[in-house]
Write an enzyme that holds these catalytic residues in place. Structure first.
Site, mmCIF file in Angstrom:
data_model
loop_
_atom_site.group_PDB
_atom_site.id
_atom_site.type_symbol
_atom_site.label_atom_id
_atom_site.label_comp_id
_atom_site.label_asym_id
_atom_site.label_seq_id
_atom_site.Cartn_x
_atom_site.Cartn_y
_atom_site.Cartn_z
ATOM 1 N N HIS A 18 -3.524 42.369 7.278
ATOM 2 C CA HIS A 18 -2.516 43.037 8.221
ATOM 3 C C HIS A 18 -1.014 42.615 7.510
ATOM 4 C CE1 HIS A 18 -1.918 39.352 10.080
ATOM 5 N NE2 HIS A 18 -3.265 39.287 10.286
ATOM 6 N N HIS A 21 -0.237 39.099 6.794
ATOM 7 C CA HIS A 21 -0.785 38.759 5.378
ATOM 8 C C HIS A 21 0.289 39.034 4.284
ATOM 9 C CE1 HIS A 21 -4.811 38.737 7.689
ATOM 10 N NE2 HIS A 21 -4.358 37.672 7.508
ATOM 11 N N CYS A 126 -11.786 25.613 18.940
ATOM 12 C CA CYS A 126 -11.358 26.959 19.213
ATOM 13 C C CYS A 126 -11.923 27.870 17.579
ATOM 14 C CB CYS A 126 -10.002 27.368 19.258
ATOM 15 S SG CYS A 126 -9.579 29.005 19.005
ATOM 16 N N CYS A 129 -9.369 29.408 15.638
ATOM 17 C CA CYS A 129 -8.358 28.461 14.679
ATOM 18 C C CYS A 129 -9.170 27.711 13.849
ATOM 19 C CB CYS A 129 -7.713 27.681 15.796
ATOM 20 S SG CYS A 129 -6.521 28.425 16.768
ATOM 21 N N CYS A 143 -6.790 27.706 24.465
ATOM 22 C CA CYS A 143 -6.117 27.478 22.978
ATOM 23 C C CYS A 143 -4.902 28.092 23.058
ATOM 24 C CB CYS A 143 -7.107 28.230 22.057
ATOM 25 S SG CYS A 143 -6.063 28.481 20.557
ATOM 26 N N HIS A 146 -4.339 31.209 20.814
ATOM 27 C CA HIS A 146 -5.358 32.542 21.155
ATOM 28 C C HIS A 146 -5.421 32.787 22.347
ATOM 29 C CE1 HIS A 146 -6.420 31.727 16.865
ATOM 30 N NE2 HIS A 146 -6.288 33.023 16.578
ATOM 31 N N LYS A 298 2.604 39.955 20.420
ATOM 32 C CA LYS A 298 1.933 39.261 19.422
ATOM 33 C C LYS A 298 1.127 40.469 18.769
ATOM 34 C CE LYS A 298 -1.549 35.760 18.415
ATOM 35 N NZ LYS A 298 -2.133 34.601 18.609
ATOM 36 N N LYS A 301 -5.834 42.600 17.531
ATOM 37 C CA LYS A 301 -6.464 43.908 17.614
ATOM 38 C C LYS A 301 -6.618 44.492 18.866
ATOM 39 C CE LYS A 301 -10.217 44.793 14.427
ATOM 40 N NZ LYS A 301 -11.323 44.355 13.843
HETATM 41 O O1 ME8 Z 1 -5.059 30.591 8.756
HETATM 42 N N1 ME8 Z 1 3.838 36.717 10.914
HETATM 43 O O2 ME8 Z 1 -5.707 32.320 7.298
HETATM 44 P P1 ME8 Z 1 -5.200 33.665 8.189
HETATM 45 C C1 ME8 Z 1 4.034 36.081 9.748
HETATM 46 N N2 ME8 Z 1 -7.708 31.256 6.201
HETATM 47 N N3 ME8 Z 1 2.901 35.711 9.220
HETATM 48 C C2 ME8 Z 1 1.690 36.015 9.552
HETATM 49 C C3 ME8 Z 1 1.228 36.658 10.830
HETATM 50 C C4 ME8 Z 1 2.605 36.989 11.498
HETATM 51 N N4 ME8 Z 1 2.279 37.629 12.806
HETATM 52 N N5 ME8 Z 1 0.055 36.602 10.833
HETATM 53 C C5 ME8 Z 1 -0.408 36.083 9.826
HETATM 54 C C6 ME8 Z 1 -5.870 31.023 7.587
HETATM 55 N N6 ME8 Z 1 0.578 35.689 8.893
HETATM 56 C C7 ME8 Z 1 -6.446 30.079 6.807
HETATM 57 C C8 ME8 Z 1 -5.468 29.597 5.633
HETATM 58 S S1 ME8 Z 1 -4.989 28.096 3.468
HETATM 59 C C9 ME8 Z 1 -5.656 26.991 2.622
HETATM 60 C C10 ME8 Z 1 -6.246 28.618 4.730
HETATM 61 C C11 ME8 Z 1 0.194 35.036 7.686
HETATM 62 O O3 ME8 Z 1 -6.078 34.944 7.613
HETATM 63 C C12 ME8 Z 1 0.728 33.636 7.457
HETATM 64 O O4 ME8 Z 1 0.935 33.293 6.207
HETATM 65 O O5 ME8 Z 1 -5.363 33.465 9.544
HETATM 66 C C13 ME8 Z 1 -0.209 32.786 7.983
HETATM 67 O O6 ME8 Z 1 -0.050 31.214 7.714
HETATM 68 C C14 ME8 Z 1 -1.364 33.221 7.332
HETATM 69 O O7 ME8 Z 1 -1.351 34.790 7.274
HETATM 70 C C15 ME8 Z 1 -2.850 33.011 8.164
HETATM 71 O O8 ME8 Z 1 -3.609 33.916 7.579
#
Ligand code: ME8
Length: 507
Positions: A18, A21, A126, A129, A143, A146, A298, A301
């Site tokens: 999304h 990312h 959670c 998380c 949490c 979430h 926020k 989905k």
């Molecule tokens: O946490 N605004 O993965 P994740 C800005 N797998 N950035 C956002 C965002 C938003 N609304 N939503 C997501 C994880 N991000 C773990 C990480 S690393 C060793 C493991 C971005 O898929 C932002 O970079 O939940 C956030 O830190 C990351 O997606 C979380 O991705």
């Protein structure tokens, strides 16, 4: 030449990519591209986080075998980054066998250091998380992130003595002369970490007894590695730990880990502590950006408001998407996106300013110079003023202020549009044709210089401009010569320009 290793988080494959990312990944890409142009050797890593309960549940909900499910979603991440011109050097997947072997090797090293013990754990977990919460961290029993009740879990786990590292971590963060000093930006985030570290820190459960979708512990195969330990290690396993020590030596420590505030604790505390425990160097810098909402909500989905990169590309094009994501609000702060504001920003900066500049410039060169670059005459009516803006990009990027860097580029564009209005080449063409040629020559040289600064942010646009300038050599090589060797912005007189369709059609 120095080495610059920079990373995004590896994203969970519980769902397709999304805009959140894309936000971090594009920001990292801009830096990777910028530092390459500055002559640095860059290694830019991104990837996917594929183990743990959350992913196992996502696969089960779709009646899919976990690996097959991960393969499909990981491919979608790779495609999304390709579509957005993300120039990552590598893409790590935590289900890759080499990663699993490397994680086991690291865990074995931890085990041998005596920083692991076994104990019974009861806590509230959670799954979204993928972490335990202490009672006082929950909000109304839910949490904090979430807003769902965590599951009570009780089992025998292996623990990492995280608490033993509390004081050294504090010193490493706060004392610039500490041998393991590392930086956390913005400072408010650093202070948040310091504040928490000054309180008690619990040891960390690093294994799960009831989960099979993950990497077994090397000394007790009935336990699976905690997904966050597995995931954090990607930054090392992706550069060849432990099989290729020379490559690790070349690239480690990472210069910069980028992420949002949701995963700060894992990167600022758990990750450095794991590295300290195994006597590895710590990353140099962690930069934490904000979270954005969509129309004030926020992104989720269940709200049905998740923005997909593909939708943005369809609406605003690749470079429009890259520009809009990074220009909307300061990197580091929280922000909001809404369709109307994005459209307004697109029309103002891209259609009216940048797109219009390119299109009117090449139209004039076609009409008044026979589509050929006029000869040089070293006149500087606007060049210094344009350069004054463009030069700000470096400082802004050093501080990861992408929106200021883009604002500086747009200010340069506005100066050029102002120059065109002021000089009115269409009038000069009739009254002073030589002056008209000279004005358009200066304009083209400034546009060429601008394409060097545009490339990290909007690579397709930079290439399109390059093509319209009739350049046949390599844009990146030209930009590198310009930045590294302070080379001139040379434009061969008589070079045939190639006016093309508007870059950013109005919405
Ligand atoms: O946490 N605004 O993965 P994740 C800005 N797998 N950035 C956002 C965002 C938003 N609304 N939503 C997501 C994880 N991000 C773990 C990480 S690393 C060793 C493991 C971005 O898929 C932002 O970079 O939940 C956030 O830190 C990351 O997606 C979380 O991705």
């Amino acid at each position: 030449m120095s080495r610059f290793y920079l990373t995004t988080p590896i994203y969970y494959v519980n769902d397709v990519p999304h805009a959140g990312h894309a936000y971090t990944t594009i920001a990292t890409d801009v830096l990777a591209r910028w530092y390459r142009l500055q002559g640095e050797e860059v290694f830019f890593l991104t990837g996917t986080d594929e183990h743990g309960t959350k992913i196992a549940q996502a696969a089960a909900a779709r009646n899919r075998a976990p690996q097959e499910y991960c393969d499909e979603i990981a491919a979608q991440f790779q495609q999304a980054w390709k579509d957005l011109r993300v120039s990552n050097d590598s893409f790590i997947r935590t289900t890759a066998p080499a990663h699993a072997r490397a994680v086991q090797s690291f865990l074995k090293a931890l085990w041998e250091k005596g920083v692991i013990y076994k104990a019974r754990y009861q806590g509230k977990y959670c799954v979204q998380c993928e972490r335990f919460y202490a009672e006082d961290e929950l909000i109304g029993g839910l949490c904090p992130d979430h807003r769902i009740p965590p599951e009570v879990q009780s089992e025998d786990n292996y623990f990492f003595r995280l608490s033993d590292f509390r004081e050294t971590l504090l010193a490493a963060i706060t004392d610039e002369n500490h041998p393991q000093h590392f930086k956390i930006y913005p400072l408010a985030r650093r202070n948040e970490v310091i504040g928490k570290l000054k309180q008690d820190v619990n040891d960390l459960s690093i294994s799960r007894a009831t989960l099979s979708w993950g990497i077994p512990l090397p000394w007790d195969r009935s336990q699976t590695t905690y997904v966050w330990v597995d995931a954090l290690l990607n930054y090392l396993t992706a550069i060849g730990y432990p099989d290729d020590p020379r490559h690790v030596e070349e690239w480690w420590p990472a210069q910069l880990h980028l992420m949002a505030k949701d995963i700060l604790w894992f990167h600022a505390v758990i990750w450095p502590a794991l590295l300290m425990a195994t006597e590895m160097k710590l990353p140099k810098k962690i930069f934490v950006h904000g979270f954005f909402t969509v129309n004030g909500q926020k992104m989720s989905k269940s709200m049905g408001n998740v923005i997909r990169p593909a939708d943005l590309i369809k609406e605003f094009g690749v470079d429009g998407t890259r520009y809009l994501l990074l220009s909307a609000f300061p990197f580091g702060a929280d922000g909001d996106f809404n369709q109307d504001l994005m459209k307004t920003a697109y029309n103002a900066a891209l259609a009216n300013d940048l797109g219009n500049l390119i299109s009117r410039s090449f139209t004039m060169v076609e009409n008044f110079c026979g589509a050929k670059v006029p000869p040089p005459d070293d006149k500087n009516r606007v060049t210094s003023r344009v350069l004054e803006e463009l030069k700000k990009v470096r400082d802004h990027l050093e501080r990861l202020q992408f929106h200021y860097a883009l604002a500086a580029i747009i200010a340069a564009v506005e100066r050029l549009n102002g120059f065109i209005e002021e000089q009115a080449p269409w009038k000069l063409a009739k009254t002073a044709p030589a002056e008209c040629q000279s004005v358009l020559r200066e304009l083209l040289a400034c546009i060429k210089m601008m394409s060097f600064y545009l490339w990290p942010f909007m690579p397709d646009t930079a290439h399109a401009v390059w093509k319209q300038l009739g350049q046949t050599d390599d844009l990146e090589a030209g930009a590198k010569r310009y930045f590294v060797h302070q080379g001139p912005v040379d434009l061969a007189a008589g070079q045939v320009t190639q006016k093309d369709a508007p870059l950013f059609p109005r919405k």
